[in-house]
Design a protein around this motif. Structure first.
Motif, mmCIF file in Angstrom:
data_model
loop_
_atom_site.group_PDB
_atom_site.id
_atom_site.type_symbol
_atom_site.label_atom_id
_atom_site.label_comp_id
_atom_site.label_asym_id
_atom_site.label_seq_id
_atom_site.Cartn_x
_atom_site.Cartn_y
_atom_site.Cartn_z
ATOM 1 N N LEU A 5 20.197 50.501 -41.309
ATOM 2 C CA LEU A 5 19.711 50.567 -39.641
ATOM 3 C C LEU A 5 20.405 50.772 -38.609
ATOM 4 N N VAL A 6 20.846 50.358 -38.293
ATOM 5 C CA VAL A 6 21.810 50.724 -37.377
ATOM 6 C C VAL A 6 22.770 51.756 -37.081
ATOM 7 N N ILE A 7 22.818 52.600 -38.028
ATOM 8 C CA ILE A 7 23.542 54.260 -37.679
ATOM 9 C C ILE A 7 22.149 54.787 -37.345
ATOM 10 N N GLY A 8 20.765 54.558 -37.669
ATOM 11 C CA GLY A 8 19.615 54.978 -37.748
ATOM 12 C C GLY A 8 19.383 55.253 -36.189
ATOM 13 N N ILE B 84 20.009 47.868 -29.243
ATOM 14 C CA ILE B 84 19.245 47.524 -30.299
ATOM 15 C C ILE B 84 18.829 45.968 -30.122
ATOM 16 N N ILE B 85 20.545 45.843 -29.256
ATOM 17 C CA ILE B 85 20.993 44.129 -29.515
ATOM 18 C C ILE B 85 19.525 43.484 -28.202
ATOM 19 N N ALA B 86 19.271 44.182 -27.333
ATOM 20 C CA ALA B 86 18.502 43.780 -26.011
ATOM 21 C C ALA B 86 16.772 43.785 -27.134
ATOM 22 N N GLY B 87 16.460 44.835 -28.008
ATOM 23 C CA GLY B 87 15.251 45.077 -28.491
ATOM 24 C C GLY B 87 14.951 43.915 -29.743
ATOM 25 N N VAL B 88 15.894 43.783 -30.500
ATOM 26 C CA VAL B 88 15.889 42.187 -31.375
ATOM 27 C C VAL B 88 15.876 41.495 -30.277
ATOM 28 N N PHE B 89 16.524 41.333 -29.167
ATOM 29 C CA PHE B 89 16.500 39.482 -28.686
ATOM 30 C C PHE B 89 14.863 39.784 -27.623
ATOM 31 N N ALA B 90 14.900 40.744 -28.076
ATOM 32 C CA ALA B 90 13.341 40.276 -27.186
ATOM 33 C C ALA B 90 12.284 40.787 -27.717
ATOM 34 N N ASN B 91 10.859 39.379 -27.176
ATOM 35 C CA ASN B 91 9.755 40.036 -28.350
ATOM 36 C C ASN B 91 9.019 39.629 -27.860
ATOM 37 N N LYS B 92 8.619 40.326 -26.134
ATOM 38 C CA LYS B 92 7.533 40.874 -25.700
ATOM 39 C C LYS B 92 8.672 42.086 -24.488
ATOM 40 N N PHE B 93 6.784 43.065 -23.677
ATOM 41 C CA PHE B 93 7.394 43.995 -22.996
ATOM 42 C C PHE B 93 8.370 42.988 -22.117
ATOM 43 N N ASP B 94 7.784 42.175 -21.522
ATOM 44 C CA ASP B 94 8.540 41.748 -20.170
ATOM 45 C C ASP B 94 9.734 40.599 -20.371
ATOM 46 N N GLN B 95 9.790 40.296 -21.832
ATOM 47 C CA GLN B 95 11.102 40.460 -21.812
ATOM 48 C C GLN B 95 12.613 41.352 -22.312
ATOM 49 N N MET B 96 11.888 42.606 -21.936
ATOM 50 C CA MET B 96 13.032 43.560 -22.405
ATOM 51 C C MET B 96 12.460 44.417 -21.293
ATOM 52 N N ALA B 97 12.042 44.238 -20.135
ATOM 53 C CA ALA B 97 12.107 44.893 -18.566
ATOM 54 C C ALA B 97 13.186 43.565 -18.045
ATOM 55 N N ILE C 105 27.752 43.526 -33.465
ATOM 56 C CA ILE C 105 26.535 42.740 -33.167
ATOM 57 C C ILE C 105 25.197 43.295 -33.417
ATOM 58 N N SER C 106 25.155 44.446 -34.024
ATOM 59 C CA SER C 106 24.017 44.978 -33.812
ATOM 60 C C SER C 106 23.592 44.351 -35.735
ATOM 61 N N TRP C 107 24.799 45.208 -36.307
ATOM 62 C CA TRP C 107 24.903 44.945 -37.655
ATOM 63 C C TRP C 107 24.660 43.134 -38.224
ATOM 64 N N MET D 251 22.647 41.139 -36.612
ATOM 65 C CA MET D 251 21.112 41.116 -36.464
ATOM 66 C C MET D 251 20.413 41.537 -37.190
ATOM 67 N N PHE D 252 21.090 42.624 -37.837
ATOM 68 C CA PHE D 252 19.998 43.628 -39.183
ATOM 69 C C PHE D 252 20.554 42.226 -40.353
ATOM 70 N N ARG D 253 21.208 42.182 -40.917
ATOM 71 C CA ARG D 253 22.125 41.141 -41.333
ATOM 72 C C ARG D 253 21.690 39.270 -42.110
ATOM 73 N N THR D 254 21.014 39.379 -41.547
ATOM 74 C CA THR D 254 20.415 37.791 -40.462
ATOM 75 C C THR D 254 19.186 38.161 -40.309
ATOM 76 N N GLY D 255 18.729 39.134 -39.998
ATOM 77 C CA GLY D 255 17.649 39.086 -39.881
ATOM 78 C C GLY D 255 16.568 37.933 -38.199
ATOM 79 N N TYR D 256 17.332 38.165 -37.498
ATOM 80 C CA TYR D 256 17.498 37.294 -36.496
ATOM 81 C C TYR D 256 16.448 37.615 -35.379
ATOM 82 N N ARG D 257 15.134 36.986 -35.270
ATOM 83 C CA ARG D 257 14.468 37.370 -34.413
ATOM 84 C C ARG D 257 13.777 38.298 -34.910
ATOM 85 N N LEU D 258 13.870 39.083 -36.423
ATOM 86 C CA LEU D 258 13.004 39.939 -37.157
ATOM 87 C C LEU D 258 12.203 39.305 -37.936
ATOM 88 N N LYS D 259 13.090 38.292 -39.039
ATOM 89 C CA LYS D 259 12.182 38.265 -39.945
ATOM 90 C C LYS D 259 11.533 36.491 -39.133
#
Length: 272
Positions: free
Chosen positions: A121-124, A174-187, A259-261, A263-271
């Motif tokens: 996922l990180v590489i992709g 990746i880190i920011a996208g996983v952490f943010a749940n809304k567009f304003d957080q990303m902004a 760090i990205s790996w 996040m994906f491994r643990t499903g942080y803020r994704l699952k």
């Protein structure tokens, strides 16, 4: 009498398609590349226009009175920095927007459910960011050559720094996208973290003019080494050792990828 298990049954913990899911990885990479190619006027043409406006405005407003910087005309000095700044901003936007949009629309599960390992996922995702960064770098580089006559003195080194810059900001994306749940957080992440790091990294000035404290803080910013390294690759002048900068940038890429790996491994803020 119990039947023996089939001889072709995979061992526990292995995947039937091998250690690497090449088909799934290729599919993810193609999706990420097609995302920005489908709207090329926004993802490729717009950055070229923005970089051109930066160069035009700074040249008209400051260029004639600024004089040479580190022995080269001001417009030539800032051109590589603007190129790298545009590249890394687009690499970050490509990755972070892909993840945030998927989370907001609720289809992030389509990426997480297939048998893709966290590293795949990180590489992709990084491949998509690097691809967009390379396209942007090529477009702006051709513009600098055609309109300003600025070539590249060290093409291989320039390529390495563009890839490192795209990968580093792609990892941050990746880190920011996983952490943010809304567009304003990303902004908020973009406006208060990414943009200041990009602008306060020697893009428009040499760090030698900074007070000692600010100069030392600049040396802690990995983006400084990206911009300074590309500047050396293009026009042959720099504020630091480009080889040392390359090592620092490589370490930064490894750090954000790890760090990205995780996040994906643990499903942080994704699952859920």
């Amino acid at each position: 009498m119990a039947q023996n298990a089939p001889l072709n049954t995979p061992e526990m913990g292995t995947r039937r398609f091998g250690r690497v899911n090449w088909l799934g990885l290729e599919t993810l990479v193609r999706r990420e590349v097609r995302r920005f190619l489908a709207v090329w006027t926004q993802t490729l043409l717009a950055p070229l226009v923005t970089a051109g406006l930066f160069l035009l405005i700074f040249n008209l407003a400051i260029g004639p009175r600024r004089g040479d910087v580190m022995g080269v005309p001001f417009i030539e000095f800032i051109a590589p920095g603007i190129l790298m700044m545009t590249v890394i901003q687009n690499a970050f936007a490509n990755v972070s927007s892909s993840i945030v949009i998927s989370k907001v629309q609720g289809n992030i599960v389509d990426t997480l459910m297939p048998p893709l390992a966290p590293l795949e996922l990180v590489i992709g995702y990084l491949a998509g960011g690097i691809g967009r960064g390379m396209f942007v770098a090529l477009a702006i580089g051709l513009g600098l050559l055609l309109f300003l006559g600025i070539g590249v003195q060290h093409p291989v080194m320039a390529l390495v720094f563009v890839v490192l810059g795209s990968a580093f900001l792609g990892g941050l994306g990746i880190i920011a996208g996983v952490f943010a749940n809304k567009f304003d957080q990303m902004a908020a992440i973009t406006n208060f973290i990414v943009t200041p790091l990009a602008f306060l990294s020697g893009t428009f000035y040499s760090v030698t003019v900074l007070p000692p404290v600010l100069r030392e803080l600049t040396y802690l910013n990995p983006i400084f080494y990206l911009i300074d390294g590309l500047r050396y690759s293009v026009i042959g002048v720099s504020d630091s050792d480009p080889w040392m900068g390359m090592v620092i940038c490589a370490i930064a890429v490894i750090a954000v990828s790890a760090i990205s790996w995780q996040m994906f491994r643990t499903g942080y803020r994704l699952k859920p």
